[in-house]
Motif scaffolding. Sequence first.
Motif, PDB file in Angstrom:
ATOM      1  N   THR A   1       0.982  -1.215   0.072  1.00 20.37           N
ATOM      2  CA  THR A   1       0.042   0.028   0.170  1.00 20.37           C
ATOM      3  C   THR A   1       0.870   1.367  -0.024  1.00 20.37           C
ATOM      4  OG1 THR A   1      -1.666  -1.179   1.456  1.00 20.37           O
ATOM      5  CG2 THR A   1      -1.881   1.135   1.340  1.00 20.37           C
ATOM      6  N   LEU A   2       1.871   1.342   1.071  1.00 24.79           N
ATOM      7  CA  LEU A   2       2.692   2.446   0.893  1.00 24.79           C
ATOM      8  C   LEU A   2       4.128   1.891   0.230  1.00 24.79           C
ATOM      9  CD1 LEU A   2       2.355   3.572   4.586  1.00 24.79           C
ATOM     10  CD2 LEU A   2       1.297   4.523   2.533  1.00 24.79           C
ATOM     11  N   LEU A   3       4.543   0.909   0.566  1.00 25.11           N
ATOM     12  CA  LEU A   3       5.659   0.223   0.037  1.00 25.11           C
ATOM     13  C   LEU A   3       5.355  -0.598  -1.325  1.00 25.11           C
ATOM     14  CD1 LEU A   3       8.550  -0.041   0.822  1.00 25.11           C
ATOM     15  CD2 LEU A   3       8.266  -2.057   1.888  1.00 25.11           C
ATOM     16  N   ASP A   4       6.002  -0.249  -2.554  1.00 22.96           N
ATOM     17  CA  ASP A   4       5.543  -0.843  -3.549  1.00 22.96           C
ATOM     18  C   ASP A   4       6.708  -2.103  -3.615  1.00 22.96           C
ATOM     19  OD1 ASP A   4       5.194  -1.922  -6.215  1.00 22.96           O
ATOM     20  OD2 ASP A   4       6.078  -0.015  -7.096  1.00 22.96           O
TER      21      ASP A   4
ATOM     22  N   ASP B   1       3.405   8.780  -4.662  1.00 24.10           N
ATOM     23  CA  ASP B   1       2.731   9.711  -3.854  1.00 24.10           C
ATOM     24  C   ASP B   1       2.569   9.571  -2.449  1.00 24.10           C
ATOM     25  OD1 ASP B   1       2.451  11.274  -6.270  1.00 24.10           O
ATOM     26  OD2 ASP B   1       0.572  10.327  -7.053  1.00 24.10           O
ATOM     27  N   VAL B   2       3.410   8.708  -1.790  1.00 29.16           N
ATOM     28  CA  VAL B   2       3.207   8.356  -0.641  1.00 29.16           C
ATOM     29  C   VAL B   2       3.659   9.730   0.456  1.00 29.16           C
ATOM     30  CG1 VAL B   2       4.167   7.043   1.471  1.00 29.16           C
ATOM     31  CG2 VAL B   2       3.454   5.866  -0.508  1.00 29.16           C
ATOM     32  N   LYS B   3       4.851  10.264  -0.079  1.00 28.01           N
ATOM     33  CA  LYS B   3       5.169  11.293   1.087  1.00 28.01           C
ATOM     34  C   LYS B   3       4.485  12.431   0.850  1.00 28.01           C
ATOM     35  CE  LYS B   3      10.075   9.942   1.984  1.00 28.01           C
ATOM     36  NZ  LYS B   3      11.239  10.353   1.899  1.00 28.01           N
TER      37      LYS B   3
ATOM     38  N   TYR C   1      12.794   4.293   5.206  1.00 28.64           N
ATOM     39  CA  TYR C   1      11.975   5.103   3.988  1.00 28.64           C
ATOM     40  C   TYR C   1      11.653   6.577   4.375  1.00 28.64           C
ATOM     41  CZ  TYR C   1      12.025   0.800   1.742  1.00 28.64           C
ATOM     42  OH  TYR C   1      12.455  -0.496   1.258  1.00 28.64           O
ATOM     43  N   GLY C   2      11.863   7.197   5.598  1.00 23.64           N
ATOM     44  CA  GLY C   2      11.707   8.712   5.894  1.00 23.64           C
ATOM     45  C   GLY C   2      10.411   8.792   6.066  1.00 23.64           C
TER      46      GLY C   2
END
Length: 185
Positions: A12-15, A89-91, A122-123
Amino acid sequence: MYKTVIFDFNGTLLDDCDCCLKILNLLTKEYGLGYVSKEHYKSIFTFPVYEYYQSLGFDVSFDSFEKVGKKFHKYYNEFSYKEVKLFDDVKPLLSFLKDNNYKIVCLSATKIDTLIKQLKFYGIYEYFNDVVGLNDALANSKMLEAAVSDLEKITGQKAVETTAKKSISSFKLREGNKIGCKVTL
């Protein structure tokens, strides 16, 4: 209006689909099973994950599944930090939510210490108000009660607590342990 957003981490956040598929094909080769295409992987992936492995031909008896799981996690820890990135587009999305005072929660079936390490790598750790990993539900029944309550408030539905269907000693998980909750969206 609800002001809480709950994200699952992996996928979802991590590909990490390609990385997981690469590892899966290393394992299927090692165990003499066939190659798995990305389309096939996506079409049959399910939870609990041992059912997915069983559908691919793996022996999912307790000892065998635990060995396969440990190998998967060893490969994942080796490859993921080099090969996996966040979705584009996560951040910006997390920043928007934080700037607009949303409570942001990250949850995962990953062990909590590993999940926090990944979020920091991943910050994006600082964006989350709460981070919930596998050990949390097992060690803290109050956290599970809070998750049930939050999920009911968010969805307007009665949440159902879920239990482990199988014991996995490397996760200190025993069949029947309460491990989460669910609703039908």
